[in-house]
Design a protein around this motif. Structure first.
Motif, PDB file in Angstrom:
ATOM      1  N   SER A 132       9.933  -3.505   0.691  1.00 62.13           N
ATOM      2  CA  SER A 132      10.998  -2.603   1.138  1.00 62.13           C
ATOM      3  C   SER A 132      12.291  -2.801   0.365  1.00 62.13           C
ATOM      4  O   SER A 132      13.271  -2.094   0.631  1.00 62.13           O
ATOM      5  N   ASP A 133      12.366  -3.765  -0.548  1.00 64.91           N
ATOM      6  CA  ASP A 133      13.545  -3.924  -1.410  1.00 64.91           C
ATOM      7  C   ASP A 133      13.132  -4.740  -2.641  1.00 64.91           C
ATOM      8  O   ASP A 133      11.956  -5.108  -2.798  1.00 64.91           O
ATOM      9  N   SER A 134      14.090  -5.042  -3.514  1.00 67.47           N
ATOM     10  CA  SER A 134      13.760  -5.729  -4.767  1.00 67.47           C
ATOM     11  C   SER A 134      13.286  -7.158  -4.536  1.00 67.47           C
ATOM     12  O   SER A 134      12.410  -7.656  -5.258  1.00 67.47           O
ATOM     13  N   GLN A 135      13.878  -7.854  -3.552  1.00 69.76           N
ATOM     14  CA  GLN A 135      13.432  -9.219  -3.269  1.00 69.76           C
ATOM     15  C   GLN A 135      11.951  -9.224  -2.895  1.00 69.76           C
ATOM     16  O   GLN A 135      11.161 -10.036  -3.396  1.00 69.76           O
ATOM     17  N   GLU A 136      11.590  -8.315  -2.004  1.00 66.84           N
ATOM     18  CA  GLU A 136      10.184  -8.246  -1.612  1.00 66.84           C
ATOM     19  C   GLU A 136       9.310  -7.757  -2.774  1.00 66.84           C
ATOM     20  O   GLU A 136       8.169  -8.191  -2.912  1.00 66.84           O
ATOM     21  N   ALA A 137       9.853  -6.864  -3.595  1.00 62.03           N
ATOM     22  CA  ALA A 137       9.067  -6.383  -4.743  1.00 62.03           C
ATOM     23  C   ALA A 137       8.682  -7.560  -5.636  1.00 62.03           C
ATOM     24  O   ALA A 137       7.546  -7.649  -6.119  1.00 62.03           O
ATOM     25  N   LYS A 138       9.629  -8.481  -5.847  1.00 62.43           N
ATOM     26  CA  LYS A 138       9.331  -9.679  -6.647  1.00 62.43           C
ATOM     27  C   LYS A 138       8.350 -10.596  -5.914  1.00 62.43           C
ATOM     28  O   LYS A 138       7.326 -11.009  -6.480  1.00 62.43           O
ATOM     29  N   ASP A 139       8.665 -10.888  -4.667  1.00 64.09           N
ATOM     30  CA  ASP A 139       7.847 -11.843  -3.918  1.00 64.09           C
ATOM     31  C   ASP A 139       6.424 -11.315  -3.690  1.00 64.09           C
ATOM     32  O   ASP A 139       5.458 -12.086  -3.701  1.00 64.09           O
ATOM     33  N   TYR A 140       6.322 -10.016  -3.446  1.00 59.02           N
ATOM     34  CA  TYR A 140       5.006  -9.459  -3.120  1.00 59.02           C
ATOM     35  C   TYR A 140       4.050  -9.486  -4.314  1.00 59.02           C
ATOM     36  O   TYR A 140       2.827  -9.429  -4.126  1.00 59.02           O
ATOM     37  N   VAL A 141       4.588  -9.549  -5.538  1.00 62.93           N
ATOM     38  CA  VAL A 141       3.692  -9.681  -6.695  1.00 62.93           C
ATOM     39  C   VAL A 141       2.907 -10.987  -6.576  1.00 62.93           C
ATOM     40  O   VAL A 141       1.676 -11.016  -6.734  1.00 62.93           O
ATOM     41  N   GLY A 142       3.614 -12.072  -6.273  1.00 66.10           N
ATOM     42  CA  GLY A 142       2.939 -13.364  -6.104  1.00 66.10           C
ATOM     43  C   GLY A 142       1.985 -13.362  -4.925  1.00 66.10           C
ATOM     44  O   GLY A 142       0.863 -13.878  -5.008  1.00 66.10           O
ATOM     45  N   LYS A 143       2.434 -12.757  -3.819  1.00 66.82           N
ATOM     46  CA  LYS A 143       1.566 -12.711  -2.634  1.00 66.82           C
ATOM     47  C   LYS A 143       0.324 -11.861  -2.917  1.00 66.82           C
ATOM     48  O   LYS A 143      -0.785 -12.180  -2.473  1.00 66.82           O
ATOM     49  N   ALA A 144       0.519 -10.760  -3.666  1.00 62.93           N
ATOM     50  CA  ALA A 144      -0.620  -9.890  -3.992  1.00 62.93           C
ATOM     51  C   ALA A 144      -1.635 -10.648  -4.851  1.00 62.93           C
ATOM     52  O   ALA A 144      -2.854 -10.509  -4.653  1.00 62.93           O
ATOM     53  N   LEU A 145      -1.146 -11.437  -5.788  1.00 62.19           N
ATOM     54  CA  LEU A 145      -2.058 -12.206  -6.646  1.00 62.19           C
ATOM     55  C   LEU A 145      -2.812 -13.260  -5.834  1.00 62.19           C
ATOM     56  O   LEU A 145      -4.009 -13.482  -6.046  1.00 62.19           O
ATOM     57  N   ASP A 146      -2.109 -13.905  -4.906  1.00 60.32           N
ATOM     58  CA  ASP A 146      -2.776 -14.888  -4.035  1.00 60.32           C
ATOM     59  C   ASP A 146      -3.858 -14.208  -3.194  1.00 60.32           C
ATOM     60  O   ASP A 146      -4.975 -14.731  -3.050  1.00 60.32           O
ATOM     61  N   ILE A 147      -3.511 -13.052  -2.624  1.00 59.94           N
ATOM     62  CA  ILE A 147      -4.482 -12.325  -1.797  1.00 59.94           C
ATOM     63  C   ILE A 147      -5.654 -11.857  -2.644  1.00 59.94           C
ATOM     64  O   ILE A 147      -6.818 -11.887  -2.214  1.00 59.94           O
TER      65      ILE A 147
END
Length: 586
Positions: A132-147
């Motif tokens: 929902s914002d740039s912080q999450e956009a950055k963090d979610y890349v790592g979370k997406a790779l983990d998932i």
């Protein structure tokens, strides 16, 4: 730790760097283009423009199987192109984590449709994350790779234009080295012949069961309790609008949206008096929630098209608007003249479209800045559907109605031709077509900001590379008649087009002249000799923004700061009233 402002696209690139991504691929397309441009700045990541989105994903699949964490980016319609490998990738799974960024475009700021790619994640049966914002956009890349690595599946990271282009604060962290995973030969996993594919489908269905359980407990899905009279389920940029419009309400913020967390939704719904779903475009979450037997309000009040705003949420849910439009004391919207999009001064495409209109040809168009050739005064393009479609449309029209032979041309840009014009050309040659294909070769991918492509001789990283020859590629696909010409000469352009449309075999005209913005070279500007000008306005048919029509004085003038000296207006003027500055003593 450093804190800085980043756009969502910059943040996604940073997330790839911090999460140990080793390979990234894309085809440029608004609003996703800047992701790869920023990834290319990180030396540890191999980044490339691919010829189209399907190839980009296939490069990503290879990198993932080879053990690397991988990112592939594209705009929403690009996923259509990549859908073929994507649908089987969910069967094979991955080795190194693979995140597919889909940048959707609610409001159609720069797209031919508003499709909602959350449907694609469900269709492909893969996990879906929505920051929902740039912080999450950055963090979610790592979370997406983990998932991705946890479930052995690609993960879609879906952003929208407001996330991609808006700047918000981001905490920067040290990068993860992201070691390569070991490659193991496994034909039953990666070779999708029917015997193995049937087994992998069963494996995929079992993964979906595990993913549902994971979604229920994921920290990406959170309840924020407030006033329980109104409860709102939302995701992505709409979460920010909800918090701004209704800060005291209870909110279920979903970051992991496929599969949806059904138990969490039921728990939330049971504790609020009135439940809304706020989501842009399709009723993706609403349909699932209603199928669960939960009463919820969604598309009854919110539109199926365009973007949602905080003021819209206030109006639809509270019945009032507290946000007033900012009024500028010295600004009057009525005083601002309408500025329809036009081709740039000196654009190499202008003379071609002027000629096609003059010859009254049927023009099947394509996706690029040259699509503006459909607008007045050029009005030369009859149709535009998607990347690479112009050639197939021309063939279809001539096959449907033989009387149209000799009256149709297909236009396509150089970058678009490498994207998906090749197969259409093969089809024309193979099926005994006689279509005339015009490649508008301005030596770049102009519409998205001058990215390189296989014909320019430069990679995304700026390395010198072998440039594919358009003429040789065309000949290799069975087209014997290939003409390369400079579109600056209107008479010659007309002569070439007339000759090629009147032959009974396929032909390709490559009109080659670099984009005016790419070279930024200006010749001596032109001026109007008022003694010779009769105000016939023929020159205005070019649609050049450097030509100024003074209606009250009945004069046409040339804005010298905009004129590139391309000479088209001089060629059009029958009175000899337009000359280079200096030739008329000015």
């Amino acid at each position: 730790m450093n804190y800085t402002l980043l756009s969502g696209n910059e943040a996604i690139a940073r997330g790839a760097f911090e999460s140990g991504v080793k390979v990234a691929a894309a085809y440029p397309g608004t609003p996703s283009t800047e992701i790869l441009q920023n990834v290319a700045e990180y030396e540890d990541i191999y980044a490339q423009w691919s010829s189209n989105e399907k190839v980009a994903l296939e490069v990503g699949i290879g990198a993932s199987i080879g053990g690397a964490r991988t990112l592939v980016a594209m705009k929403h319609v690009g996923v259509n192109v990549a859908a073929d490998p994507l649908m089987t990738l969910s069967y094979t799974g991955v080795n190194g984590g693979l995140v597919l960024v889909s940048a959707d475009d609610p409001g159609m700021h720069s797209s031919q449709n508003e499709q909602d790619n959350r449907r694609f994640a469900k269709f492909a049966k893969i996990p879906l994350l929505e920051p929902s914002d740039s912080q999450e956009a950055k963090d979610y890349v790592g979370k997406a790779l983990d998932i991705s690595e946890r479930f052995d599946l690609p993960v879609m990271l879906r952003v929208t234009t407001r996330i991609s282009h808006a700047l918000t604060g981001v905490n920067l962290e040290e990068p993860n080295e992201g070691n390569l995973k070991e490659y193991n030969k496994d034909k039953e996993k990666y070779v999708m012949i029917p015997a193995y594919g049937r087994k992998r489908h069963e494996v995929l269905e079992n993964k979906l069961v595990d993913m549902k359980s994971f979604s229920e407990n994921s920290s990406l899905n959170q309840i924020e309790w407030g006033d329980k009279d109104i409860g709102i389920i939302t995701s992505g940029i709409c979460y920010q609008y909800v918090k701004e419009a209704l800060p005291g309400s209870s909110c279920l913020k979903l970051g992991f949206t496929h599969p949806l967390p059904e138990k969490l939704i039921k728990e939330f719904a049971s504790k609020v008096n009135k439940l809304y779903v706020v989501e842009e475009l399709e009723p993706y979450m609403e349909e699932k929630i209603k199928a669960m037997g939960i009463e919820v309000i969604g598309k009854e009040v919110f539109p199926l098209n365009g973007e949602i705003s905080a003021s819209m949420i206030q109006e639809k849910i509270k019945g009032e608007k507290e946000f007033e439009t900012i009024q500028l004391s010295d600004y009057d919207e009525d005083e601002i003249p309408a500025r329809p999009p036009v081709m740039c001064p000196g654009c190499s495409h202008r003379g071609v479209f002027y000629t096609l209109k003059k010859l009254k040809l049927i023009v099947t168009g394509d996706i690029g800045c040259y699509t503006l050739g459909c607008l007045p005064p050029l009005e030369s393009i009859d149709s535009c559907v998607c990347m690479g479609a112009s050639i197939g449309k021309a063939l279809g029209m001539e096959k449907a109605n033989p009387e149209l032979k000799g009256k149709i041309v297909a236009v396509i840009g150089d970058s678009t031709y490498f994207h998906s014009g090749l197969t259409g050309t093969l089809d024309v040659a193979y099926n005994l077509g006689s279509s005339t294909i015009i490649i508008l070769d301005n030596r770049t991918t102009a519409m998205t900001g001058h990215q390189d492509h296989p014909g320019t001789g430069k990679t995304l990283k700026g390395e010198e590379t072998k440039a594919a020859s358009l003429s040789e590629v065309v000949k290799a696909m069975g087209v014997d008649r290939v003409t390369i010409a400079d579109p600056s000469n209107l008479e010659k352009t007309k002569e070439i087009v007339q000759e090629e449309v009147n032959i009974s075999e396929p032909s390709v005209i490559i009109f080659r002249k670099p984009c005016a913005l790419l070279e930024r070279k200006k010749d001596t500007p032109y001026v109007v000799d008022e003694d010779k000008c009769v105000y016939c306005k023929l020159c205005l048919n070019l649609g050049c923004p450097a030509l100024m029509n003074d209606v009250e004085e009945e004069k046409v003038q040339v804005e010298k700061t905009m004129c590139t000296g391309c000479s088209l207006c001089e060629q059009v003027c029958k009175k000899g009233a337009i000359k280079k500055a200096g030739d008329t003593n000015e």
